[in-house]
Design a protein around this motif. Structure first.
Motif, PDB file in Angstrom:
ATOM      1  N   ALA A 208      16.160  32.598 -48.479  1.00 54.55           N
ATOM      2  CA  ALA A 208      16.282  33.186 -49.023  1.00 54.55           C
ATOM      3  C   ALA A 208      15.426  34.814 -48.249  1.00 54.55           C
ATOM      4  CB  ALA A 208      16.224  33.820 -50.976  1.00 54.55           C
ATOM      5  N   TYR A 209      16.024  35.861 -48.623  1.00 53.78           N
ATOM      6  CA  TYR A 209      15.068  37.477 -48.918  1.00 53.78           C
ATOM      7  C   TYR A 209      14.452  37.457 -49.910  1.00 53.78           C
ATOM      8  CZ  TYR A 209      17.886  37.090 -44.154  1.00 53.78           C
ATOM      9  OH  TYR A 209      18.538  35.982 -43.040  1.00 53.78           O
ATOM     10  N   LEU A 210      12.865  37.417 -49.472  1.00 52.04           N
ATOM     11  CA  LEU A 210      12.673  37.599 -51.195  1.00 52.04           C
ATOM     12  C   LEU A 210      11.299  39.063 -50.400  1.00 52.04           C
ATOM     13  CD1 LEU A 210      12.051  34.134 -52.215  1.00 52.04           C
ATOM     14  CD2 LEU A 210      12.708  36.445 -53.532  1.00 52.04           C
ATOM     15  N   ILE A 211      11.602  39.727 -49.659  1.00 54.86           N
ATOM     16  CA  ILE A 211      11.195  40.443 -48.973  1.00 54.86           C
ATOM     17  C   ILE A 211      10.394  41.472 -49.870  1.00 54.86           C
ATOM     18  CG2 ILE A 211      10.546  42.696 -47.378  1.00 54.86           C
ATOM     19  CD1 ILE A 211      12.300  40.832 -45.508  1.00 54.86           C
ATOM     20  N   ALA A 212       9.426  42.344 -50.507  1.00 58.25           N
ATOM     21  CA  ALA A 212       8.752  43.203 -50.963  1.00 58.25           C
ATOM     22  C   ALA A 212       9.043  42.702 -52.992  1.00 58.25           C
ATOM     23  CB  ALA A 212       9.083  44.266 -50.477  1.00 58.25           C
TER      24      ALA A 212
END
Length: 277
Positions: A208-212
């Motif tokens: 999963a992309y949980l950037i910021a």
């Protein structure tokens, strides 16, 4: 448990026994993570003659956040001291140096798989697949001990796919005991998502992309975090107790505080404490 701790120690980077391979073999582009660009196979200008980083204590201040969240999983010392029997890339030919850099890139991937397999074997809920995990651990370990020629010919992607089947089954078993509906956020784009206080117990956050993302106070107990991108994710007061397949580089890339509860497989990043002062 002692066997698991010993294996984890072996799969941790030991820069004193490495010839600065990550500082040479890997490319990077000028960005928020790196102050300048460098092509693969070219020594970083901060690398000293002793194979030590000249700005190691100031990497974040100097614009090299990317270096602070990198972990070779022990591949550096493995390739330096075992695969190439202590031969320094600086003392050989250009072709020999390239062989060493190529071997490093392969062994790093294999050692990461070894890390995940070792953690999977420490999960009691995964007991039904422990035998298969041990077989995969042995095979992957043997591949990592290959000669430079064997490593160059290895289909690493195929090995990753083989191991991933077991890791996915491990995840299903480990999360099965969590009560309630378990969210499936595999590969989800959650960049900048507002997940403050979210109930993510037993969730699959694989890739999963949980950037910021704002995960302040979120409940991530027993969540699968393999491959999740946690760069700049806010984990203050979040509960990651029992979360698995979380690596130190992932955690180092995130933000947290003294209230962040962590699984035993990782340590609280030093810069979290420094940021609070």
């Amino acid at each position: 448990m002692s066997e698991q701790i010993s294996e984890r120690a072996r799969l941790s980077g030991d820069c004193a026994r490495c010839f600065g391979l990550c500082c040479v073999a890997l490319p990077f582009a000028a960005s928020a993570d790196f102050a300048f660009a460098k092509p693969a196979g070219t020594p970083c200008r901060n690398l000293g003659g002793d194979h030590r980083c000249g700005i190691h204590a100031e990497l974040r201040q100097k614009g090299f956040n990317g270096c602070t969240v990198y972990d070779c999983f022990g591949a550096g010392q493995q390739v330096s001291q075992v695969t190439f029997d202590g031969r320094d890339w600086r003392g050989g030919s250009g072709a020999e140096a390239r062989r060493m850099f190529d071997a490093f890139l392969v062994v790093r991937q294999l050692h990461e798989l070894l890390w995940y397999l070792t953690e999977a074997l420490g999960l009691a809920a995964a007991r039904p697949v422990h035998a298969d995990l041990r077989t995969a651990l042995r095979k992957t370990g043997e591949l990592a001990l290959g000669t430079p020629e064997e490593l160059a010919a290895l289909d690493v992607a195929a090995q990753r796919r083989e191991v991933d089947v077991l890791l996915l089954r491990t995840s299903e078993l480990a999360r099965a005991g969590v009560r309630g509906r378990k969210k499936d956020r595999r590969g989800a784009d959650l960049m900048g998502a507002r997940l403050r206080g979210a109930d993510l117990r037993g969730a699959s956050l694989r890739g999963a992309y949980l950037i910021a993302a704002d995960l302040t106070g979120a409940d991530l107990r027993h969540a699968d975090l393999i491959g999740a991108d946690l760069r700049d994710a806010d984990l203050r007061d979040a509960d990651l107790t029992g979360a698995f397949f979380l690596t130190q580089p992932q955690l180092d890339a995130a933000r947290g505080d003294a209230g962040t509860r962590l699984p035993a497989s990782v340590t609280r990043p030093v810069h979290w404490t420094a940021a609070a002062l």
